[in-house]
Structure formats: structure tokens, C-alpha cells
Design a protein around this motif. Structure first.
Motif, PDB file in Angstrom:
ATOM      1  N   LYS A   1     -47.503  -6.669  29.140  1.00  0.00           N
ATOM      2  CA  LYS A   1     -47.726  -7.182  27.798  1.00  0.00           C
ATOM      3  C   LYS A   1     -48.628  -8.411  27.814  1.00  0.00           C
TER       4      LYS A   1
ATOM      5  N   ASP B   1     -44.535   6.371  25.391  1.00  0.00           N
ATOM      6  CA  ASP B   1     -43.382   5.778  26.068  1.00  0.00           C
ATOM      7  C   ASP B   1     -42.141   6.661  26.010  1.00  0.00           C
TER       8      ASP B   1
ATOM      9  N   ARG C   1     -33.002   2.309  22.912  1.00  0.00           N
ATOM     10  CA  ARG C   1     -34.291   1.654  22.695  1.00  0.00           C
ATOM     11  C   ARG C   1     -34.835   2.047  21.326  1.00  0.00           C
TER      12      ARG C   1
ATOM     13  N   TYR D   1     -38.299   2.968  19.119  1.00  0.00           N
ATOM     14  CA  TYR D   1     -39.669   3.468  19.248  1.00  0.00           C
ATOM     15  C   TYR D   1     -40.293   3.604  17.863  1.00  0.00           C
TER      16      TYR D   1
ATOM     17  N   ARG E   1     -44.106   5.313  20.810  1.00  0.00           N
ATOM     18  CA  ARG E   1     -44.386   4.013  21.426  1.00  0.00           C
ATOM     19  C   ARG E   1     -43.168   3.111  21.338  1.00  0.00           C
ATOM     20  N   SER E   2     -42.847   2.434  22.408  1.00  0.00           N
ATOM     21  CA  SER E   2     -41.669   1.567  22.410  1.00  0.00           C
ATOM     22  C   SER E   2     -41.998   0.197  21.841  1.00  0.00           C
TER      23      SER E   2
ATOM     24  N   ASP F   1     -41.354  -3.749  22.261  1.00  0.00           N
ATOM     25  CA  ASP F   1     -40.949  -4.694  23.292  1.00  0.00           C
ATOM     26  C   ASP F   1     -40.167  -5.845  22.677  1.00  0.00           C
ATOM     27  N   GLY F   2     -39.101  -6.265  23.367  1.00  0.00           N
ATOM     28  CA  GLY F   2     -38.367  -7.463  22.976  1.00  0.00           C
ATOM     29  C   GLY F   2     -37.536  -7.334  21.723  1.00  0.00           C
TER      30      GLY F   2
ATOM     31  N   TRP G   1     -42.018  -6.189  13.190  1.00  0.00           N
ATOM     32  CA  TRP G   1     -43.030  -5.341  13.832  1.00  0.00           C
ATOM     33  C   TRP G   1     -43.758  -4.531  12.771  1.00  0.00           C
TER      34      TRP G   1
ATOM     35  N   HIS H   1     -45.644  -0.367  16.322  1.00  0.00           N
ATOM     36  CA  HIS H   1     -45.013  -0.864  17.554  1.00  0.00           C
ATOM     37  C   HIS H   1     -45.460  -2.281  17.902  1.00  0.00           C
TER      38      HIS H   1
END
Length: 315
Positions: A104, A157, A215, A217, A221-222, A224-225, A256, A259
């Protein structure tokens, strides 16, 4: 509020055909092979508003790039298959250098040929990840040191790299999901996963966001954080086709867009006005306005607080 969980197919209905009916307008859908392992017959063309399938991915075969010819001798471009070439310790798609962003906020770096496995239709396996051979809209353009353009590619991802495959019609899938291709529609998630079988552990949250195996998505796409337990789409459980430009999600502190983290936005005060906001393009955080996750230099009037009526005191 309407749920976006996929309903179950009718008994005996082919899952892929059902997927095509549920997600009308999706560009690509896939089928399970028959019991013998042979590919099934192509489904009948959909009727109604379903969009036609896109043209097949064009694999750019070349014979030379600049002063380098294609071949197996030292110093030549070595073919890797499906339009990809090894240029020393780097990989090119046709003559274009392709890059990855493994960490990242770090500069992109080249792919190396050792872990590179083309799968056809622009997809390839790299180490334990799956990539699409064209840059997606969220990645900034890059250049080689000599000024030639390079492309930063994006991981899928959500994909299971070991079982991911594409068939002769360029329909991607793995052991868990079919992947519906929306790369020609920038306003939608580039790839949308549809569970094969019962989809255990998969939940559509709305506006293109899904939860799977602990998680979050956006499409494939994932994020992050993200604090998963508190995450929710700003507009709630709307289908992604109804969210316009407001594909925002937030957890207890951060926001967000798709993503991508929206820097400086506060989850508690972030909102999307629904009145006088065509295609839901404008979002607000206090007086600041955002479009596609980027703050406007000049705040949009939609985000200005309403004036309180003046109450005159009687003398």
C-alpha cells in the motif's frame, strides 16, 4: 430496505442460466461443466434488457518492441503465452511494461517471469494472486524511465488463485465464485462475484460491497484497514446498479469510495444527499463535498448547511 442477497435457483435450473437472469445487464456469466467434465452447450441469448457480451479480450502478439525482437535467444523478448513476454527480469503485455503494487502507498514494481502464468483472456496467475491484464480505472498511469507508458494492473483479491480459470468464451470462475465482468462500465464494480453452490460465508452488503470470510470487498477488491464488524455501505443495502456515483462504505471511523480510502473523511458526519443530486454524484462531510472519493476544491452547494430562520424578538 431491500436485501441484495441472491435468491436460490429453482430446483433443477442450471445455476449459470439463473445467474444470468438474476443479474440482467451483466456482461459475462459462466456455467458449470456437465457431469462428465465436458463444457456445457452455450446458453440461449438472453432477452429483455440484458447487455450483450463484450468482444473477446485481444491478446497483443508482437514480433518486436523497439530494437528487441521476439525469440528465445539471450537479449530477446521471450514469449510467455497469450500476448505476454519476458523482457529480462520484467514482463510486458505486447510492448507495454506491466506493473504491480504489492504494498500500500508504495511505487509500483514490475512482474517477474518466474512466478508468471498466463491463463488466457487477459488473466494471469502471479504467485498466489490473480490479475487482469488491463489497468482498471482506479490506478494512476505510470511510465518507464525512458518515458514510454506502463500500466499498473489490479488484483482480483477475492479470487482463489489455485482454482481460478477461464473457458473458451473468456468466462472467469474459481471453485467458489463466478466473476461477472463489468470492466467496460466504469460506474460499476469491475468484477462481481456470484457464489457457486450455497455461497456459505458470502454476504452482499449493498452498493457493490460484500463480506466474505471476515473481510470486506468492493466487487473483487479488498478494503485495507477496515473494521469489519462496524462496516456498512453509506446508502444501505441497495443493489450496485442503483447506487450511481455513491458507492461509499464506512466503518466506525473511516470512509471508502469503492475500495479506495477517502482521506480526511469522517464516518460520523459523512452522508450522500438524495435530493437535487443527479446520479448521486455528490457526497458531503460537513461543508466539504466529494465526488468519486475526491474532495472538491470548491464545496458543492448541496453540502452547505441550511440557513436557520431568523426569529425576531418582540420588543
Amino acid at each position: 430496505m431491500r436485501s441484495t442477497r441472491h435468491p436460490r435457483p429453482p430446483p433443477g435450473a442450471p445455476l449459470a442460466l439463473f445467474v444470468g437472469m438474476v443479474l440482467s445487464g451483466s456482461a459475462v456469466f459462466a456455467q458449470d461443466p456437465g457431469p462428465s467434465g465436458t463444457p456445457p452447450a452455450a446458453p440461449a441469448p438472453a432477452t429483455g434488457s440484458a447487455a450483450p457480451a463484450p468482444a473477446p479480450f485481444r491478446e497483443e502478439e508482437v514480433t518486436r518492441c523497439g530494437d528487441k525482437q521476439v525469440g528465445t535467444a539471450e537479449g530477446m523478448l521471450r514469449p510467455l503465452g497469450h500476448g505476454f513476454y519476458a523482457d529480462g527480469h520484467r514482463v510486458r503485455r505486447g510492448c507495454t511494461l506491466i506493473l504491480q503494487r504489492p504494498l500500500k502507498n508504495r511505487p509500483p514494481v514490475p512482474f517477474t517471469p518466474d512466478s508468471f502464468k498466463p491463463l488466457g483472456c487477459g488473466f494471469f496467475r502471479y504467485a498466489s494472486s490473480i490479475y487482469w491484464g488491463l489497468p482498471l480505472a482506479s490506478e494512476d498511469p505510470s511510465r518507464e524511465p525512458n518515458g514510454q507508458p506502463a500500466e499498473v494492473l489490479t488484483r482480483l483479491d477475492l479470487a482463489d488463485a489455485q482454482t481460478f480459470e477461464v473457458d473458451a468464451e473468456c468466462r472467469p470462475r474459481d471453485v467458489r465464485f463466478f466473476y461477472l465482468n463489468h470492466v467496460s462500465s466504469p460506474g460499476l464494480p469491475a468484477f462481481v462475484a456470484v457464489p457457486r453452490g450455497d455461497g456459505q460465508g458470502y454476504e452482499e452488503l449493498g452498493c457493490g460491497f460484500v463480506r466474505f470470510e471476515g473481510r470486506i470487498y468492493f466487487g473483487a477488491r479488498s478494503l485495507d484497514g477496515v473494521h469489519v464488524p462496524s462496516f456498512s455501505p453509506v446508502l444501505g443495502r441497495l443493489p450496485y446498479s442503483e447506487c450511481g456515483g455513491a458507492m461509499y462504505g464506512k466503518d466506525r471511523a473511516k470512509v471508502w469510495w469503492q475500495h479506495l480510502l477517502v482521506r480526511g473523511a469522517k464516518a460520523r458526519s459523512f452522508r450522500v444527499p438524495k435530493e437535487d443530486n443527479p446520479e448521486l454524484r455528490v457526497a458531503c462531510d460537513g461543508k466539504r463535498s466529494f465526488q468519486q472519493g475526491t474532495v472538491d476544491k470548491k464545496p458543492n452547494p448541496l453540502c452547505k448547511p441550511a440557513r436557520k430562520p431568523v426569529v425576531r424578538k418582540r420588543k
